[in-house]
Design a protein around this motif. Structure first.
Motif, PDB file in Angstrom:
ATOM      1  N   LYS A 100     -49.803  -9.829  21.825  1.00  0.00           N
ATOM      2  CA  LYS A 100     -50.172 -11.042  22.543  1.00  0.00           C
ATOM      3  C   LYS A 100     -51.048 -10.706  23.746  1.00  0.00           C
ATOM      4  N   SER A 101     -51.848 -11.673  24.159  1.00  0.00           N
ATOM      5  CA  SER A 101     -52.693 -11.493  25.330  1.00  0.00           C
ATOM      6  C   SER A 101     -51.841 -11.552  26.596  1.00  0.00           C
ATOM      7  N   LEU A 102     -52.396 -11.011  27.691  1.00  0.00           N
ATOM      8  CA  LEU A 102     -51.683 -11.062  28.966  1.00  0.00           C
ATOM      9  C   LEU A 102     -51.468 -12.505  29.408  1.00  0.00           C
ATOM     10  N   ALA A 103     -52.431 -13.390  29.105  1.00  0.00           N
ATOM     11  CA  ALA A 103     -52.295 -14.799  29.475  1.00  0.00           C
ATOM     12  C   ALA A 103     -51.138 -15.438  28.727  1.00  0.00           C
ATOM     13  N   TRP A 104     -50.981 -15.115  27.440  1.00  0.00           N
ATOM     14  CA  TRP A 104     -49.888 -15.682  26.644  1.00  0.00           C
ATOM     15  C   TRP A 104     -48.540 -15.180  27.162  1.00  0.00           C
ATOM     16  N   ILE A 105     -48.452 -13.896  27.468  1.00  0.00           N
ATOM     17  CA  ILE A 105     -47.206 -13.313  27.975  1.00  0.00           C
ATOM     18  C   ILE A 105     -46.824 -13.965  29.299  1.00  0.00           C
ATOM     19  N   LYS A 106     -47.802 -14.154  30.172  1.00  0.00           N
ATOM     20  CA  LYS A 106     -47.530 -14.759  31.464  1.00  0.00           C
ATOM     21  C   LYS A 106     -46.959 -16.162  31.298  1.00  0.00           C
ATOM     22  N   GLN A 107     -47.510 -16.916  30.366  1.00  0.00           N
ATOM     23  CA  GLN A 107     -47.125 -18.314  30.212  1.00  0.00           C
ATOM     24  C   GLN A 107     -45.818 -18.494  29.461  1.00  0.00           C
ATOM     25  N   PHE A 108     -45.622 -17.760  28.354  1.00  0.00           N
ATOM     26  CA  PHE A 108     -44.494 -18.040  27.476  1.00  0.00           C
ATOM     27  C   PHE A 108     -43.326 -17.061  27.598  1.00  0.00           C
ATOM     28  N   ILE A 109     -43.513 -15.959  28.291  1.00  0.00           N
ATOM     29  CA  ILE A 109     -42.393 -15.030  28.518  1.00  0.00           C
ATOM     30  C   ILE A 109     -42.039 -14.965  30.001  1.00  0.00           C
ATOM     31  N   ASP A 110     -43.065 -14.861  30.857  1.00  0.00           N
ATOM     32  CA  ASP A 110     -42.796 -14.833  32.295  1.00  0.00           C
ATOM     33  C   ASP A 110     -42.581 -16.225  32.862  1.00  0.00           C
ATOM     34  N   ALA A 111     -42.831 -17.268  32.057  1.00  0.00           N
ATOM     35  CA  ALA A 111     -42.655 -18.660  32.490  1.00  0.00           C
ATOM     36  C   ALA A 111     -43.498 -18.977  33.716  1.00  0.00           C
ATOM     37  N   GLU A 112     -44.721 -18.444  33.743  1.00  0.00           N
ATOM     38  CA  GLU A 112     -45.655 -18.715  34.824  1.00  0.00           C
ATOM     39  C   GLU A 112     -46.763 -19.633  34.309  1.00  0.00           C
ATOM     40  N   TRP A 113     -47.310 -20.448  35.196  1.00  0.00           N
ATOM     41  CA  TRP A 113     -48.391 -21.347  34.812  1.00  0.00           C
ATOM     42  C   TRP A 113     -49.661 -20.544  34.568  1.00  0.00           C
ATOM     43  N   GLY A 114     -50.329 -20.826  33.464  1.00  0.00           N
ATOM     44  CA  GLY A 114     -51.522 -20.077  33.096  1.00  0.00           C
ATOM     45  C   GLY A 114     -52.772 -20.641  33.725  1.00  0.00           C
ATOM     46  N   PHE A 115     -53.844 -19.863  33.663  1.00  0.00           N
ATOM     47  CA  PHE A 115     -55.145 -20.314  34.147  1.00  0.00           C
ATOM     48  C   PHE A 115     -55.813 -21.147  33.063  1.00  0.00           C
ATOM     49  N   SER A 116     -56.578 -22.113  33.469  1.00  0.00           N
ATOM     50  CA  SER A 116     -57.260 -22.981  32.523  1.00  0.00           C
ATOM     51  C   SER A 116     -58.431 -22.250  31.882  1.00  0.00           C
ATOM     52  N   ALA A 117     -58.582 -22.463  30.570  1.00  0.00           N
ATOM     53  CA  ALA A 117     -59.724 -21.894  29.847  1.00  0.00           C
ATOM     54  C   ALA A 117     -60.765 -22.962  29.544  1.00  0.00           C
ATOM     55  N   ALA A 118     -60.605 -24.144  30.174  1.00  0.00           N
ATOM     56  CA  ALA A 118     -61.544 -25.242  29.919  1.00  0.00           C
ATOM     57  C   ALA A 118     -62.955 -24.845  30.319  1.00  0.00           C
ATOM     58  N   GLY A 119     -63.912 -25.124  29.440  1.00  0.00           N
ATOM     59  CA  GLY A 119     -65.307 -24.838  29.734  1.00  0.00           C
ATOM     60  C   GLY A 119     -65.703 -23.400  29.489  1.00  0.00           C
ATOM     61  N   LYS A 120     -64.768 -22.582  29.039  1.00  0.00           N
ATOM     62  CA  LYS A 120     -65.068 -21.184  28.784  1.00  0.00           C
ATOM     63  C   LYS A 120     -65.167 -20.955  27.274  1.00  0.00           C
ATOM     64  N   PRO A 121     -65.964 -19.994  26.806  1.00  0.00           N
ATOM     65  CA  PRO A 121     -66.070 -19.741  25.367  1.00  0.00           C
ATOM     66  C   PRO A 121     -64.753 -19.228  24.805  1.00  0.00           C
ATOM     67  N   VAL A 122     -64.472 -19.607  23.558  1.00  0.00           N
ATOM     68  CA  VAL A 122     -63.257 -19.130  22.901  1.00  0.00           C
ATOM     69  C   VAL A 122     -63.294 -17.614  22.772  1.00  0.00           C
ATOM     70  N   ILE A 123     -64.465 -17.079  22.466  1.00  0.00           N
ATOM     71  CA  ILE A 123     -64.648 -15.636  22.379  1.00  0.00           C
ATOM     72  C   ILE A 123     -65.308 -15.155  23.666  1.00  0.00           C
ATOM     73  N   GLY A 124     -64.571 -14.406  24.469  1.00  0.00           N
ATOM     74  CA  GLY A 124     -65.067 -14.004  25.773  1.00  0.00           C
ATOM     75  C   GLY A 124     -66.305 -13.138  25.725  1.00  0.00           C
ATOM     76  N   THR A 125     -66.529 -12.446  24.590  1.00  0.00           N
ATOM     77  CA  THR A 125     -67.687 -11.544  24.490  1.00  0.00           C
ATOM     78  C   THR A 125     -68.924 -12.243  23.928  1.00  0.00           C
ATOM     79  N   PHE A 126     -68.855 -13.575  23.747  1.00  0.00           N
ATOM     80  CA  PHE A 126     -70.004 -14.301  23.203  1.00  0.00           C
ATOM     81  C   PHE A 126     -71.213 -14.172  24.121  1.00  0.00           C
TER      82      PHE A 126
END
Length: 225
Positions: free
Chosen positions: A152-178
């Motif tokens: 899993k990504s660090l963002a997923w772990i933070k949100q669903f295991i650490d129960a922390e609010w994640g950063f928004s990915a709105a407006g960002k490409p789905v593939i970060g290397t695009f």
């Protein structure tokens, strides 16, 4: 999904009576008779449905997916159910549980910046912490969260295991290397009539995606439309 969990713990006939046509379970034990109403709260249109309720209390599941205006309407409908000759309502309110969402969710500001004086916010400990909850009911105990984190990504772990609010990915490409200069063709692509077409389809509630393409001799996916 909530009904499935309820029926696991409170079985029809044994704990009370289930009426599928009304989505209602009448819970009976000792001198208690409690009507449990299951209602969808997905869209602002459900506000009208909420305004017709007269209930003692309400429980919201995955409340970060429920618009705040529905909760505002619901808060005015609790503490309302009382039989004419019954015991006065002494304990009422709204409870909710949820995984955290991203920080652009309206609930983040509500819970962290605008929490009313008559509300309390409880934060569940991380699944990796010494205070992790519910381990005795999870397969593998503490190893359950370790296995969940694999791949899993660090963002997923933070949100669903650490129960922390994640950063928004709105407006960002789905593939970060695009990279548009590298990945967008400078001239029209020509299809190969001897190669199969590849079709990709992703249906969604807010909109769907559909592409047509082919893999070329170099292993690149050429998307035509």
């Amino acid at each position: 999904t909530t009904i499935a969990s309820w029926n696991y713990w409170f079985k029809d006939v044994q704990a009370g009576t289930w009426r599928a046509t009304d989505s209602k379970f009448t819970l009976r034990f000792n001198d208690v008779e409690c009507e449990v109403l299951f209602r969808p709260l997905d869209t602002p249109d459900d506000v009208e449905r909420v305004l017709s309720l007269e209930v003692t209390f309400a429980i919201l599941d995955e409340f970060v997916n429920i618009p705040l205006q529905i909760v505002d309407a619901l808060s005015s409908r609790v503490g309302r159910y009382k039989m004419p000759d019954g015991v006065p309502v002494t304990n009422y309110g709204v409870w909710g549980s949820s995984n955290p969402s991203t920080e652009d969710n309206q609930w983040y500001a509500y819970l962290h910046e605008n929490l009313p004086e008559n509300a309390t916010y409880f934060h569940q400990p991380s699944g990796f912490s010494e205070d992790a909850e519910n381990l005795e009911h999870l397969p593998g105990g503490r190893a359950y969260y370790v296995n969940q984190a694999k791949g899993k990504s660090l963002a997923w772990i933070k949100q669903f295991i650490d129960a922390e609010w994640g950063f928004s990915a709105a407006g960002k490409p789905v593939i970060g290397t695009f990279n548009a200069d590298m990945h967008v063709a400078k001239s029209p692509l020509l299809y190969d009539k001897n190669a199969p077409l590849v079709i990709g389809f992703d249906p969604g509630l807010a909109g769907s995606a559909f592409i047509l393409g082919q893999e070329d001799l170099h292993g690149r996916l050429q998307v035509y439309g």
